[in-house]
Scaffold this active site. Structure first.
Site, PDB file in Angstrom:
ATOM      1  N   ASP A 183       0.837  -1.194   0.000  1.00 57.09           N
ATOM      2  CA  ASP A 183       0.000   0.000   0.000  1.00 57.09           C
ATOM      3  C   ASP A 183       0.876   1.250   0.000  1.00 57.09           C
ATOM      4  O   ASP A 183       1.525   1.558   0.997  1.00 57.09           O
ATOM      5  CB  ASP A 183      -0.906  -0.024   1.235  1.00 57.09           C
ATOM      6  CG  ASP A 183      -1.965   1.067   1.217  1.00 57.09           C
ATOM      7  OD1 ASP A 183      -1.960   1.883   0.280  1.00 57.09           O
ATOM      8  OD2 ASP A 183      -2.800   1.099   2.143  1.00 57.09           O
ATOM      9  N   HIS A 185      -0.460   4.099  -0.115  1.00 59.29           N
ATOM     10  CA  HIS A 185      -1.264   4.907   0.821  1.00 59.29           C
ATOM     11  C   HIS A 185      -1.411   6.367   0.387  1.00 59.29           C
ATOM     12  O   HIS A 185      -1.711   7.243   1.197  1.00 59.29           O
ATOM     13  CB  HIS A 185      -0.658   4.829   2.228  1.00 59.29           C
ATOM     14  CG  HIS A 185      -1.657   4.884   3.335  1.00 59.29           C
ATOM     15  ND1 HIS A 185      -1.841   5.992   4.133  1.00 59.29           N
ATOM     16  CD2 HIS A 185      -2.533   3.961   3.785  1.00 59.29           C
ATOM     17  CE1 HIS A 185      -2.778   5.751   5.035  1.00 59.29           C
ATOM     18  NE2 HIS A 185      -3.219   4.521   4.839  1.00 59.29           N
ATOM     19  N   GLU A 209      -1.272  -0.776  -4.055  1.00 61.67           N
ATOM     20  CA  GLU A 209      -2.467  -0.004  -3.714  1.00 61.67           C
ATOM     21  C   GLU A 209      -2.184   1.494  -3.656  1.00 61.67           C
ATOM     22  O   GLU A 209      -1.162   1.914  -3.116  1.00 61.67           O
ATOM     23  CB  GLU A 209      -3.010  -0.470  -2.355  1.00 61.67           C
ATOM     24  CG  GLU A 209      -4.251   0.259  -1.895  1.00 61.67           C
ATOM     25  CD  GLU A 209      -4.852  -0.346  -0.649  1.00 61.67           C
ATOM     26  OE1 GLU A 209      -5.580   0.366   0.058  1.00 61.67           O
ATOM     27  OE2 GLU A 209      -4.595  -1.547  -0.372  1.00 61.67           O
ATOM     28  N   GLU A 235     -10.348   3.600  -1.954  1.00 57.94           N
ATOM     29  CA  GLU A 235     -10.861   3.803  -0.608  1.00 57.94           C
ATOM     30  C   GLU A 235     -11.260   5.256  -0.351  1.00 57.94           C
ATOM     31  O   GLU A 235     -12.035   5.531   0.557  1.00 57.94           O
ATOM     32  CB  GLU A 235      -9.841   3.356   0.434  1.00 57.94           C
ATOM     33  CG  GLU A 235      -8.584   4.215   0.498  1.00 57.94           C
ATOM     34  CD  GLU A 235      -7.530   3.629   1.422  1.00 57.94           C
ATOM     35  OE1 GLU A 235      -7.288   4.223   2.487  1.00 57.94           O
ATOM     36  OE2 GLU A 235      -6.958   2.573   1.073  1.00 57.94           O
ATOM     37  N   HIS A 285     -12.586  -2.379   0.676  1.00 57.26           N
ATOM     38  CA  HIS A 285     -11.776  -1.785   1.736  1.00 57.26           C
ATOM     39  C   HIS A 285     -12.530  -1.897   3.055  1.00 57.26           C
ATOM     40  O   HIS A 285     -13.703  -1.558   3.135  1.00 57.26           O
ATOM     41  CB  HIS A 285     -11.526  -0.317   1.374  1.00 57.26           C
ATOM     42  CG  HIS A 285     -10.684   0.444   2.344  1.00 57.26           C
ATOM     43  ND1 HIS A 285     -11.218   1.315   3.267  1.00 57.26           N
ATOM     44  CD2 HIS A 285      -9.338   0.505   2.510  1.00 57.26           C
ATOM     45  CE1 HIS A 285     -10.236   1.869   3.963  1.00 57.26           C
ATOM     46  NE2 HIS A 285      -9.086   1.396   3.524  1.00 57.26           N
TER      47      HIS A 285
END
Length: 382
Positions: A183, A185, A209, A235, A285
């Site tokens: 991720d 992020h 991700e 997300e 998610h």
């Protein structure tokens, strides 16, 4: 049947639960939350109650449209998360009223279980590798970790090497066949995403991700052309209209809407179906609580393109309380050999421990994500 009351509960570690009461005694539970903005979302739920009190909770599609379209301003994390939790609770009521799990009301399941992954963390490669091995020992066949700490737009190769050391340690610890999700992020800007993607090729990642923030969708085709793994994001997107732009631009292989942010079961199923038409996979998610996970699993049961589910059991955020603390039957989420079973009880399929919810709501929380800064003092993405 009429809605009589909506009650929110802010409970540790960082969650918001919603109970909807009806005049027949049937109640429903949902999880409306923006992590770090729980009080704001609870206030939005209270405002939306003006549209709901006295209405038939079984008219879910109409109530959803009233909440979304009736206030003129629409979309965004707060409103869509408030709608999401309400929508989950309405489906819970409908299922309980009919004595059926939500997935049966949505056409019936295409699967009876789904693969799950475990979050892992650690400050050093050895710590992360140990956490990965422990997750595999608990039966998980896939893990996910944050790729990096703060990164400048263009940063040093020392930071890149730190990422590579972590991922290499995990791959060596768990072997070649355990899935590793990495991720970014949204902490990584496009220049460094290009560097990292090239360096990560040897590690056979399950997905990368949020390689860049969803604000920068135009960068995805370029990144996809050099990515060593499928690209996942979503997300921080909240409606089918947000995801429409993602799918039209291209470059994304896996979408990750969160049914506690993306309008609940009603909207997320439409998002998933739209992605299926583009041959894009679904990985919902859910680093959240048990009500959210139950809602996710009802969707996983009916969405053909779902392939793996995030879940928060043992995640580092859950210090004060963990996933199973708020349900009466801890076996309802039946983990086995890297999968979790789809709950088959009526509604969302779980029984909430209402007394414990009320007890912990008296404690409450004011969780906030960290504020990071670069070495030069400027604010960094977390």
């Amino acid at each position: 049947m009429k809605i009589t009351r909506l009650t929110t509960y802010l409970v540790p570690p960082r969650w918001c639960f919603l109970r909807i009461d009806t005049d027949t005694g049937v109640i429903g539970w949902g999880e409306p939350i923006v992590e770090g903005r729980a009080h704001t979302v609870a206030a939005a739920v209270e405002e939306l109650s003006d549209y709901l009190i006295g209405k038939d909770p079984r008219h879910i599609e109409d109530l959803w449209n009233v909440m979304y379209r009736g206030g003129f301003y629409r979309g965004g994390p707060v409103l869509m998360s408030a709608i999401a939790g309400i929508d989950q609770a309405l489906w819970d009521i409908k299922g309980k009223d009919l004595g059926q799990p939500v997935h049966q009301l949505l056409g019936g399941p295409v699967r009876d279980r789904i693969r799950v992954y475990s979050w892992i963390g650690g400050d050093r490669p050895a710590d992360t590798a140990r956490a990965a091995k422990e997750a595999v020992a608990r039966g998980f066949t896939a893990v996910k970790m944050n790729a990096t700490e703060e990164l400048q737009y263009v940063d040093t190769y020392a930071k890149v090497e730190q990422v590579i050391e972590n991922v290499q340690a995990i791959r060596e610890a768990v072997g070649p066949h355990i899935g590793i999700g990495l991720d970014f992020h949204g902490r990584v800007h496009k220049p460094m995403a290009k560097v990292l993607m090239r360096e990560l090729e040897p590690f056979k990642l399950m997905f990368i991700e949020e390689p860049v923030l969803s604000d920068h969708l135009e960068a995805l085709p370029e990144l996809a052309s050099i990515s060593p793994a499928p690209i996942a994001l979503g997300e921080r997107l909240y409606t089918r209209y947000d995801f429409k732009r993602v799918l039209q631009i291209g470059g994304v292989d896996i979408i990750q809407p969160d049914p506690s942010h993306s309008g609940g079961i009603t909207e997320t199923r439409k998002i998933a179906a739209m992605a299926e038409a583009y041959d894009v996979a679904l990985a919902l998610h859910c680093p959240l609580g048990p009500i959210a996970l139950a809602a996710n699993l009802q969707l996983d049961a009916v969405c053909h393109n779902a392939f793996i589910q995030e879940q928060s059991l043992g995640i580092h955020y859950n210090a004060a309380n963990d996933l199973l603390d708020y349900v009466k039957d801890r076996s309802v989420f039946a983990y086995n050999e890297g999968f979790v079973a789809i709950p088959n009880g009526p509604g969302l399929g779980i029984s909430v421990n209402e007394e414990y919810v009320a007890e912990r709501a008296a404690v409450g929380h004011r969780w906030r994500n960290p504020i990071w800064r670069h070495e030069d003092g400027s604010v960094a993405e977390w």
